[in-house]
Design an enzyme around this catalytic site. Sequence first.
Site, PDB file in Angstrom:
ATOM      1  N   ASP A   1     -11.309   2.913   4.214  1.00  0.00           N
ATOM      2  CA  ASP A   1     -11.694   1.503   4.151  1.00  0.00           C
ATOM      3  C   ASP A   1     -13.211   1.333   4.164  1.00  0.00           C
ATOM      4  OD1 ASP A   1      -9.827  -0.480   3.775  1.00  0.00           O
ATOM      5  OD2 ASP A   1      -9.255  -0.637   5.887  1.00  0.00           O
TER       6      ASP A   1
ATOM      7  N   LYS B   1       0.845  -1.209   0.000  1.00  0.00           N
ATOM      8  CA  LYS B   1       0.000   0.000   0.000  1.00  0.00           C
ATOM      9  C   LYS B   1       0.871   1.247   0.000  1.00  0.00           C
ATOM     10  CE  LYS B   1      -3.884  -2.262   2.244  1.00  0.00           C
ATOM     11  NZ  LYS B   1      -4.419  -2.792   3.489  1.00  0.00           N
TER      12      LYS B   1
ATOM     13  N   GLN C   1      -4.794  -1.371   9.638  1.00  0.00           N
ATOM     14  CA  GLN C   1      -4.693  -2.714   9.057  1.00  0.00           C
ATOM     15  C   GLN C   1      -5.299  -3.750  10.004  1.00  0.00           C
ATOM     16  OE1 GLN C   1      -3.400  -3.432   5.913  1.00  0.00           O
ATOM     17  NE2 GLN C   1      -4.168  -5.489   6.295  1.00  0.00           N
TER      18      GLN C   1
END
Length: 296
Positions: free
Chosen positions: A121, A54, A98
């Site tokens: 997200d 990422k 994460q």
Amino acid sequence: MTAQVIDGKAFAATVRAKVAAQVATLRQTAGIIPGLAVVLVGQDPASQVYVNSKGKQTVEVGMASFEHKLPADTSQAALLAIIAALNGDPSVHGILVQLPLPAHLDCDLVINAINPAKDVDGFHISNVGLLGTGQKAMVPCTPLGCLMLLRNLHGSLAGMDAVVVGRSNIVGKPMANLLLADNCTVTIAHSRTRDLPGVIARADIVVAAVGRPGFVRGAWIKPGATVIDVGINRIERDGKTVLVGDVDFAGAAAVAGAITPVPGGVGPMTIACLLANTLIACARAHGLPEPEGLTA
Ligand code: NAP
């Protein structure tokens, strides 16, 4: 029948190129650089690979990447303090924590501490509610990537029978909401579903997000159906660790009309959509017009 293999890697590259072009324009015309902060707690090897990837791709499209790699024993208070600081930092437009988090941390509490406008997200309860009610939301990256592949293949999905296998908050449920919003007739299957082969057999679209290698068999799939394999499973084969999906690829490819491979299908779309969401969040934060054509 031998299915068309959907090249998610190539499609994701086109999305990243569009993001990079719009980031360059933003930088030149307004002096704004979109910023993405990624928070990793602990040393989970798969998570480390994802976070590094990422960060690399964020920089490649011209955005600023902020990485916060924290020890596994980070306290909840310390993690929440970092999120509060990122919420208040104007150079950070997107925040991603994460998952999975170590067991001593309350995942829901942590995710819901993120400013929803920076929740790239799309897991914050506000964004879940907005998506579920058909309002403008930050949309979770993996299901968004699946939807983009499906739209690219079929154009309109209206009236198609879609079965989503898996009901997680990060894939299955938002995937079902997106397909419903695109006028599919949607079934969500899970571990208590009776006669899963029979349910899958009537689907024009099958999205598998189960976490079990090769779980969906070719014999269950309606000839000509489109199969989207979200699964990423590491297995040992011939003494090597390989990645396989949740679908028996060879069996399904012999029956389906189109299928995503693993790797090279849904996976690359997830990060491309994360970058697109960060650009969208940046534009919204600065009151600029919504970037067009990124996630269509
Ligand atoms: P998850 O939270 O573990 O959810 C798995 C779902 O599968 C659950 O809803 C579960 O049902 C269902 N399931 C399990 N066994 C089943 C069975 N025998 N029959 C029918 N349904 C069954 O997993 P996830 O986070 O959604 O991830 C799913 C897969 O996608 C994993 O392989 C993950 O690595 C992968 N993934 C990939 C990406 C990407 O970027 N490509 C992103 C995220 C996840 P119950 O709810 O009844 O337990």
